[in-house]
Design an enzyme around this catalytic site. Structure first.
Site, mmCIF file in Angstrom:
data_model
loop_
_atom_site.group_PDB
_atom_site.id
_atom_site.type_symbol
_atom_site.label_atom_id
_atom_site.label_comp_id
_atom_site.label_asym_id
_atom_site.label_seq_id
_atom_site.Cartn_x
_atom_site.Cartn_y
_atom_site.Cartn_z
ATOM 1 N N HIS A 121 0.552 -4.641 13.615
ATOM 2 C CA HIS A 121 -0.733 -4.799 14.281
ATOM 3 C C HIS A 121 -0.877 -3.894 15.495
ATOM 4 C CE1 HIS A 121 -4.634 -6.158 15.305
ATOM 5 N NE2 HIS A 121 -4.213 -6.125 16.545
ATOM 6 N N ARG A 123 -7.677 -5.105 -3.037
ATOM 7 C CA ARG A 123 -7.385 -3.761 -2.564
ATOM 8 C C ARG A 123 -6.173 -3.235 -3.314
ATOM 9 N NH1 ARG A 123 -4.244 -4.255 3.246
ATOM 10 N NH2 ARG A 123 -4.160 -2.000 3.018
ATOM 11 N N ARG A 124 -5.827 -1.981 -3.107
ATOM 12 C CA ARG A 124 -4.612 -1.376 -3.661
ATOM 13 C C ARG A 124 -4.500 -1.619 -5.151
ATOM 14 N NH1 ARG A 124 0.083 -3.040 0.648
ATOM 15 N NH2 ARG A 124 -0.338 -1.284 1.975
ATOM 16 N N TYR A 181 -3.442 -0.332 17.834
ATOM 17 C CA TYR A 181 -3.801 0.073 19.199
ATOM 18 C C TYR A 181 -3.157 1.392 19.565
ATOM 19 C CZ TYR A 181 -5.484 -4.584 19.082
ATOM 20 O OH TYR A 181 -6.145 -5.701 18.685
ATOM 21 N N HIS A 191 -12.891 -2.552 6.145
ATOM 22 C CA HIS A 191 -12.913 -2.794 7.586
ATOM 23 C C HIS A 191 -12.190 -1.692 8.359
ATOM 24 C CE1 HIS A 191 -12.118 -4.356 11.509
ATOM 25 N NE2 HIS A 191 -10.816 -4.376 11.257
ATOM 26 N N PHE A 192 -10.918 -1.429 8.013
ATOM 27 C CA PHE A 192 -10.172 -0.580 8.949
ATOM 28 C C PHE A 192 -10.514 0.900 8.841
ATOM 29 C CE2 PHE A 192 -6.613 -1.185 5.755
ATOM 30 C CZ PHE A 192 -6.588 0.130 5.303
ATOM 31 N N HIS A 193 -11.274 1.301 7.822
ATOM 32 C CA HIS A 193 -11.736 2.693 7.869
ATOM 33 C C HIS A 193 -12.749 2.910 8.986
ATOM 34 C CE1 HIS A 193 -9.512 3.311 4.209
ATOM 35 N NE2 HIS A 193 -9.706 4.597 4.350
HETATM 36 C C1 HEM Z 1 -12.215 11.314 2.967
HETATM 37 C C2 HEM Z 1 -11.956 10.279 3.663
HETATM 38 C C3 HEM Z 1 -11.352 9.003 3.146
HETATM 39 C C4 HEM Z 1 -11.678 8.277 2.023
HETATM 40 C C5 HEM Z 1 -12.754 8.571 0.992
HETATM 41 C C6 HEM Z 1 -10.790 7.150 1.989
HETATM 42 C C7 HEM Z 1 -10.805 6.159 1.009
HETATM 43 C C8 HEM Z 1 -9.913 5.115 0.934
HETATM 44 C C9 HEM Z 1 -9.968 4.040 -0.023
HETATM 45 C C10 HEM Z 1 -11.034 3.866 -1.091
HETATM 46 C C11 HEM Z 1 -8.906 3.232 0.220
HETATM 47 C C12 HEM Z 1 -8.553 1.934 -0.522
HETATM 48 C C13 HEM Z 1 -7.511 2.169 -1.531
HETATM 49 C C14 HEM Z 1 -6.950 0.896 -2.091
HETATM 50 O O1 HEM Z 1 -6.921 -0.146 -1.420
HETATM 51 O O2 HEM Z 1 -6.523 0.927 -3.259
HETATM 52 C C15 HEM Z 1 -8.165 3.790 1.315
HETATM 53 C C16 HEM Z 1 -7.011 3.256 1.849
HETATM 54 C C17 HEM Z 1 -6.478 3.620 3.076
HETATM 55 N N1 HEM Z 1 -6.946 4.632 3.905
HETATM 56 FE FE1 HEM Z 1 -8.425 5.919 3.497
HETATM 57 N N2 HEM Z 1 -9.961 7.204 3.080
HETATM 58 C C18 HEM Z 1 -10.275 8.315 3.805
HETATM 59 C C19 HEM Z 1 -9.695 8.730 4.988
HETATM 60 C C20 HEM Z 1 -8.736 8.017 5.685
HETATM 61 C C21 HEM Z 1 -8.259 8.338 6.997
HETATM 62 C C22 HEM Z 1 -8.730 9.512 7.836
HETATM 63 C C23 HEM Z 1 -7.326 7.409 7.323
HETATM 64 C C24 HEM Z 1 -6.509 7.235 8.581
HETATM 65 C C25 HEM Z 1 -6.428 8.040 9.562
HETATM 66 C C26 HEM Z 1 -7.208 6.505 6.203
HETATM 67 C C27 HEM Z 1 -6.332 5.458 6.132
HETATM 68 C C28 HEM Z 1 -6.172 4.632 5.040
HETATM 69 C C29 HEM Z 1 -5.163 3.609 4.942
HETATM 70 C C30 HEM Z 1 -4.111 3.251 5.994
HETATM 71 C C31 HEM Z 1 -5.356 2.980 3.698
HETATM 72 C C32 HEM Z 1 -4.547 1.813 3.124
HETATM 73 C C33 HEM Z 1 -3.520 2.289 2.182
HETATM 74 C C34 HEM Z 1 -2.831 1.133 1.490
HETATM 75 O O3 HEM Z 1 -3.462 0.100 1.229
HETATM 76 O O4 HEM Z 1 -1.641 1.266 1.228
HETATM 77 N N3 HEM Z 1 -8.091 6.905 5.224
HETATM 78 N N4 HEM Z 1 -8.806 4.940 1.732
HETATM 79 CU CU LIG Z 2 -3.919 -6.755 12.953
#
Ligand code: HEM
Ligand SMILES: [Cu+2]
Ligand SMILES: [Cu+2]
Lengths: 158, 562
Positions: B231, B445-446, B235, B382-384
């Protein structure tokens, strides 16, 4: 802008923030008490290598009283055992869920059951099925290449 | 024979060069990580483009491998490296002191070596464990060792920043720490409290286990240690962006920061309350006492206070600035801001996303509401907003100001970057609507839902309408990323440099209400005391649970299921 005005704003906003937080906390307290909410707890810890060899009851549903059931569920890659369960509207079911391999999720869509299934823990969650229908059981934790196919169902009849 | 010795462009202030190296490496990581984003968005539109991706990049074996790279490179590597580069530079600049340069380079090399080590098994599909790497999924040992080296590098930077601050204090007895330096040191101190969980998890559990020295690990113990860091890491992502919002944005917008002491209070609150909150990620976990879950919930709510104050201070600073420039009306003043400046454009759009995201965050943290959304697409939806929009956009904006300053290279085609920033914001908002709503419909998710087995196909057909939004968002974000990365790398890779006198400065904000003569500021400046207190609190709220789980250690063997 005058310094005193700024300082008054500073203080005012800090108080407002604290007050909002108090409101949220009261709200949480209210939902916890008011809705008789069931928080997942650990029934006990278990050796995950023994889940399939007698450390945990064979997967089944058992009637323990009028309208009361206990379900023993194994979540494993990439299925639930049992993968389909049947109940009647109004039944109260306590699920005991564990995993012999990696982490999984046990999410019964449309209920408040959404528990992390962690090897080493037997999760215990309880719910009452109020409406008839087919409830999907969804694995909500990544567990490997077949994770997206890990779905089961609970059928609730009138 | 003419000497071919190249002029050292960084001789005037060598920390410029090491910062540039951090920031460049950060954007290389972000480029690769972001590549997978649109493919994931299309997955949640029900469109499986992974067969195409595998033709282009043969190493990509599955959705989950790409998702691991996406999470690790974006959330862990990019955010940390950018903070290391930007904060170290801003602090040195403001204090007019050099950090220990040998150590600064050592730390960069550690991060690079760690990154390469972790990248090898990731690219070979030998560590497809996602960025949370929950055991007993078991990746290749190189992955854990590489990740640990990256964290160690961040701890070396903690040392650099604190040493610099202590040196300045010795040279300036009785003076309050300048604001940007204060915010930087506190960020690093906070991270040093937060990182303990992850370091213990990696060194005591995961590395020995992956090497075969330990037969099994306790999955609940590992999760608990992970979320100790997991968490507050949020921050650690956010505070460097706050440094820009407080320390630079008002200046770039053409005005002043509303209140300097309030900014310090915000950072101090983060130092104390960031870490003892991890159980709010484990509401759904059995095996953790509901009492401690409740304690963490209360503390989580406390952590919302400094963010609320931030929203207020930033908005107030911008409004005062705009009104002084003749802005009118309840919202009409917004047009008077200097939108052409990428720092202003990116930070303000980021801050808007942050406020929208904050409202959703309260739901996640609210214990009893969490069950509805736990591990559904609501969560990445949310976290995006805070991370992939607020933080990432702010860093992109700052990079567009910082790179010309550090290198003397002028930004290539700034209007394209501006368009990219606006599109990024738009795309993320559209994706947020899609993902939040699908989460309420129960979509996990995932999950590679565009590639489901025939017997379960169509399970989420109810969400089809929302899926369209994800498809649109994926396309918008793809264009946005191409524009922004083109401008960033074209700027970095050109050979043109402005003469020293024409290079842009980075300006620090002045405050309407400054630190001078405020007793509270001097109390807040006693950072070693507050740092120690933060450690005490986190130990108090964690030790009972950790000791209890450890005393009944469950030994779970590892699995490779991908
Ligand atoms: C082009 C821009 C981006 C798109 C379209 C995008 C899209 C997504 C989507 C659809 C997921 C969900 C995948 C899932 O749960 O199966 C995801 C997961 C995630 N994204 Fe992005 N994202 C983008 C950029 C970023 C950026 C800039 C960051 C952080 C600096 C980020 C951090 C994450 C993280 C931490 C997850 C979770 C991964 C996990 O569940 O293991 N994303 N993203
Ligand atoms: Cu948290
Ligand atoms: Cu799964």
């Amino acid at each position: 802008m005058n310094k005193h005005v700024i300082e008054a704003y500073e203080r005012g906003w800090m108080l407002f923030s604290l007050a909002m937080i108090l409101v949220f906390l009261v709200f949480i307290g209210y939902t916890l008490s008011g809705f008789a909410f069931y928080v997942p707890t650990a029934a006990e810890r278990i050796d995950p290598t023994k889940v399939r060899t007698g450390g945990f009851p064979a997967p089944h549903v058992e009637k323990v009283g009028p309208g009361k059931y206990q379900a023993y569920v194994i979540a494993q890659a990439f299925t639930f055992l049992p993968n389909e369960m049947h109940f009647k509207v109004g039944d109260e079911v306590t699920f005991y869920v564990t995993s012999p391999d990696v982490q999984h999720g046990f999410y019964v869509h449309g209920t408040d059951i959404n528990v992390q299934v962690i090897p080493g823990e037997i999760a215990k969650v309880k719910t009452k099925f109020k409406r008839p229908g087919t409830y999907m059981i969804i694995c909500t934790e990544y567990c490997g290449i077949g994770h997206q196919n890990m779905l089961g169902k609970i059928v609730v009849e009138e | 024979m003419a000497t071919l010795a190249r002029k050292d462009e960084y001789a005037d202030f060598p920390v410029k060069k090491v910062s540039l190296y951090y920031i460049t490496l950060a954007f290389v990581a972000l480029l690769i990580g972001t590549l997978f984003g649109p493919f994931q968005a299309f997955n949640y539109a029900g469109v499986n483009l992974y067969p195409v991706l595998e033709k282009l990049l043969p190493f990509v074996k599955s959705y989950y491998q790409g998702l691991t790279l996406h999470g690790v490179l974006n959330a862990i590597v990019f955010t940390q490296l950018f903070a290391q580069g930007a904060l170290l530079y801003l602090q040195s600049r403001e204090m007019k002191l050099l950090p220990q340069m040998g150590v600064a380079w050592f730390s960069w090399w550690l991060a690079l070596i760690g990154l390469v080590m972790a990248a090898i098994p990731l690219l070979l599909n030998d560590a497809t464990v996602l960025y949370t790497f929950y055991p007993p999924l078991k990746g290749h040992p190189l992955f854990y060792i590489g990740a640990a080296l990256i964290i160690v590098s961040s701890l070396v930077t903690v040392y650099l920043s604190v040493e610099l601050w202590a040196r300045w204090k010795r040279q300036n007895p009785g003076k309050p720490t300048p604001l940007v330096s204060y915010m930087s040191v506190v960020t690093w101190m906070m991270w040093a409290v937060a990182a303990v969980g992850l370091v213990v998890e990696a060194v005591v559990l995961l590395i020995p286990w992956s090497l075969g020295w330990l037969k099994g690990v306790d999955p609940l113990l590992a999760r608990t240690l992970f979320w100790w860091t997991g968490h507050p890491i949020v921050y650690f992502w956010l505070l460097p962006a706050y440094v820009t919002w407080y320390g630079l944005l008002p200046k770039h917008a053409g005005g002043k920061l509303f209140s300097d002491p309030l900014a310090r209070l915000v950072f101090l609150a983060f130092l104390i309350f960031s870490s003892p909150v991890g159980f709010h990620h484990q509401f759904a976990d059995p095996g953790i006492d509901p009492f401690w879950k409740l304690v963490h919930t209360v503390l989580t709510m406390m952590v919302a206070v400094p963010s609320l104050i931030t929203a207020f201070t930033i908005a107030a600073s911008l409004e005062i600035t705009a009104r002084e420039k003749g802005g009118r009306g309840v919202v009409g003043w917004i047009t008077k801001l200097n939108w052409k400046d990428p720092v202003v454009l990116a930070s303000v759009l980021g801050a808007i996303a942050f406020i929208v995201g904050g409202a959703g965050g309260i739901v996640n943290a609210s214990f009893t509401l969490d069950y509805v959304v736990h591990n559904t697409t609501w969560i990445p939806g949310h976290f995006h907003l805070p991370v992939a929009t607020a933080v990432t956009l702010t860093h992109m904006g700052l990079a567009l100001a910082l790179i010309p300053h550090l290198t003397g290279k002028p930004v290539v085609r700034l209007p394209l970057a501006r368009a990219g920033i606006v599109l990024w914001f738009t795309g993320m908002m559209v994706m947020a609507v899609g993902m939040h709503t699908m989460g309420l419909m129960g979509v996990p998710r995932r999950a590679w839902i565009s590639n489901m087995a025939p017997n379960v196909r169509g399970a989420y057909s109810e969400a089809a309408g929302m899926m369209v939004l994800n498809g649109i968002a994926g396309a918008i974000l793809f264009v946005a990323a191409v524009l922004i990365f083109y401008v960033l790398f074209a700027t970095l890779l050109q050979s043109r440099r402005l003469p020293p006198e024409e290079r842009p400065e980075v300006g620090f904000s002045e405050a309407l209400s400054g630190p001078e003569g405020r007793r509270s500021v001097m109390v807040m400046d006693r950072l070693f005391f507050w740092w120690g207190l933060a450690y005490v609190i986190v130990l108090v709220v964690y030790m009972p649970t950790i000791v209890r789980i450890w005393s009944t250690f469950v030994s779970a063997p590892g699995f490779r299921l991908w």
